[in-house]
Design a protein around this motif. Structure first.
Motif, short mmCIF file in Angstrom:
data_model
loop_
_atom_site.label_atom_id
_atom_site.label_comp_id
_atom_site.label_asym_id
_atom_site.label_seq_id
_atom_site.Cartn_x
_atom_site.Cartn_y
_atom_site.Cartn_z
N LYS A 84 3.95 2.31 -11.68
CA LYS A 84 4.95 1.79 -10.75
C LYS A 84 4.35 1.55 -9.37
N GLU A 85 3.40 2.40 -8.93
CA GLU A 85 2.83 2.22 -7.60
C GLU A 85 2.01 0.93 -7.52
N VAL A 86 1.39 0.54 -8.64
CA VAL A 86 0.67 -0.73 -8.67
C VAL A 86 1.66 -1.88 -8.52
N LEU A 87 2.77 -1.76 -9.21
CA LEU A 87 3.82 -2.77 -9.10
C LEU A 87 4.31 -2.90 -7.66
N VAL A 88 4.59 -1.77 -7.03
CA VAL A 88 5.13 -1.76 -5.67
C VAL A 88 4.10 -2.27 -4.65
N THR A 89 2.86 -1.80 -4.75
CA THR A 89 1.86 -2.17 -3.74
C THR A 89 1.46 -3.64 -3.85
N PHE A 90 1.29 -4.12 -5.07
CA PHE A 90 0.89 -5.52 -5.20
C PHE A 90 2.05 -6.47 -4.89
N ARG A 91 3.27 -6.01 -5.07
CA ARG A 91 4.41 -6.81 -4.63
C ARG A 91 4.44 -6.89 -3.11
N ALA A 92 4.06 -5.79 -2.45
CA ALA A 92 4.06 -5.73 -0.99
C ALA A 92 2.85 -6.44 -0.38
N CYS A 93 1.87 -6.77 -1.22
CA CYS A 93 0.64 -7.40 -0.74
C CYS A 93 0.87 -8.75 -0.07
N LEU A 94 1.81 -9.50 -0.60
CA LEU A 94 1.98 -10.89 -0.18
C LEU A 94 3.07 -11.06 0.86
N THR A 95 2.75 -11.78 1.92
CA THR A 95 3.75 -12.12 2.93
C THR A 95 4.51 -13.37 2.47
N GLU A 96 5.53 -13.73 3.22
CA GLU A 96 6.28 -14.95 2.89
C GLU A 96 5.38 -16.18 2.97
N ALA A 97 4.36 -16.10 3.81
CA ALA A 97 3.42 -17.21 3.95
C ALA A 97 2.31 -17.16 2.91
N GLN A 98 2.44 -16.22 1.95
CA GLN A 98 1.47 -16.05 0.87
C GLN A 98 0.09 -15.60 1.37
N GLU A 99 0.11 -14.81 2.43
CA GLU A 99 -1.12 -14.17 2.88
C GLU A 99 -1.22 -12.80 2.22
N VAL A 100 -2.45 -12.34 1.95
CA VAL A 100 -2.67 -11.06 1.29
C VAL A 100 -2.96 -10.00 2.34
N LEU A 101 -2.10 -9.01 2.45
CA LEU A 101 -2.25 -7.95 3.45
C LEU A 101 -3.28 -6.93 3.00
N VAL A 102 -4.24 -6.65 3.87
CA VAL A 102 -5.35 -5.78 3.51
C VAL A 102 -4.90 -4.36 3.20
N ASP A 103 -4.02 -3.78 4.01
CA ASP A 103 -3.60 -2.39 3.79
C ASP A 103 -2.97 -2.22 2.41
N GLU A 104 -2.10 -3.15 2.03
CA GLU A 104 -1.44 -3.04 0.74
C GLU A 104 -2.41 -3.32 -0.40
N TYR A 105 -3.33 -4.24 -0.17
CA TYR A 105 -4.36 -4.53 -1.17
C TYR A 105 -5.20 -3.27 -1.44
N VAL A 106 -5.60 -2.62 -0.37
CA VAL A 106 -6.39 -1.39 -0.49
C VAL A 106 -5.57 -0.30 -1.18
N ASN A 107 -4.29 -0.17 -0.82
CA ASN A 107 -3.45 0.83 -1.46
C ASN A 107 -3.29 0.55 -2.96
N GLY A 108 -3.19 -0.72 -3.30
CA GLY A 108 -3.12 -1.09 -4.71
C GLY A 108 -4.38 -0.65 -5.43
N TRP A 109 -5.52 -0.83 -4.77
CA TRP A 109 -6.78 -0.43 -5.38
C TRP A 109 -6.91 1.09 -5.49
N LYS A 110 -6.34 1.81 -4.54
CA LYS A 110 -6.37 3.27 -4.65
C LYS A 110 -5.64 3.72 -5.92
N GLY A 111 -4.53 3.05 -6.21
CA GLY A 111 -3.80 3.36 -7.44
C GLY A 111 -4.62 3.04 -8.67
#
Length: 216
Positions: free
Chosen positions: A13-40
């Motif tokens: 579930k944390e992978v689902l949540v973090t990768f969903r949070a990765c993308l902004t409305e402008a479709q930019e990939v946020l580094v903090d959330e990307y890193v958190n996804g990788w921690k999972g």
């Protein structure tokens, strides 16, 4: 399997949540959330013992590099992958043709995680569509050969292939994901994998646009 403390246990579930949070409305990939996804994802690999250590150890190192960039005085330049690429290229902070002064640039660091993400996505997608009697070693090897193997030396490829033979059953993988029944795991993988794929595709397009896919 390795003994993993409760707070470190992987949950799909944390992978689902973090990768969903990765993308902004402008479709930019946020580094903090990307890193958190990788921690999972590292917790996922670590929960299976040392089988994936040749990948997870490198991922941990790359995660630390990116966290250090975010904590630096130029941290805001690393808010998203898009801003990072623009900043590093504008300031000649990337080794484009051979490894030299900037071997730990953000662009190169993310590229290594990006390649590994492709392997994990392919493997988890194969698990999602597999049957109870599917051999996880074959699924993982096929995913590896279609992705990371292209960037690894022969000794590493050989080590990986041998390690994959020790992978547990599909049922054990599903148990590690801490979701519930097999059907519930399959359903959540079906929800999470398209999000991972979208982050991967946007990153791939960004790197292709700036000719960064083959950084040394």
């Amino acid at each position: 399997m390795a003994d993993v403390s409760q707070e470190e246990k992987f949950s799909l579930k944390e992978v689902l949540v973090t990768f969903r949070a990765c993308l902004t409305e402008a479709q930019e990939v946020l580094v903090d959330e990307y890193v958190n996804g990788w921690k999972g994802l590292v917790r996922f690999m670590s929960s299976l013992g040392t089988i994936f250590s040749f990948i997870s150890k490198d991922a941990v190192n790359k995660i630390q590099i990116m966290e250090n960039y975010r904590k630096s005085e130029n941290g805001e330049k690393y808010l998203s992958l898009q801003s990072m690429v623009q900043y590093e290229l504008d300031n000649d902070l990337v080794d484009l043709t051979k490894r030299a002064k900037y071997s730990e640039s953000g662009c190169r660091t993310i590229l290594r995680l990006h390649r590994a993400l492709r392997w994990l996505h392919l493997f988890l997608e194969k698990l999602r569509t597999s049957t109870e009697d599917s051999k996880t070693s074959v699924l993982c090897s096929d995913a590896y050969n279609d992705s990371l193997a292209n960037y690894h030396s022969w000794p590493i490829r050989k080590t990986a292939t041998v390690a994959f033979y020790a992978l547990p059953t599909r049922a054990t993988f599903f148990e590690v994901m801490n979701v519930g029944t097999a059907d519930e795991v399959v359903a959540m993988l079906g929800e999470a994998m398209p999000l991972v794929a979208k982050v991967y595709d946007i990153t791939q397009e960004l790197y292709a646009q700036h000719n960064l896919l083959d950084l040394p």
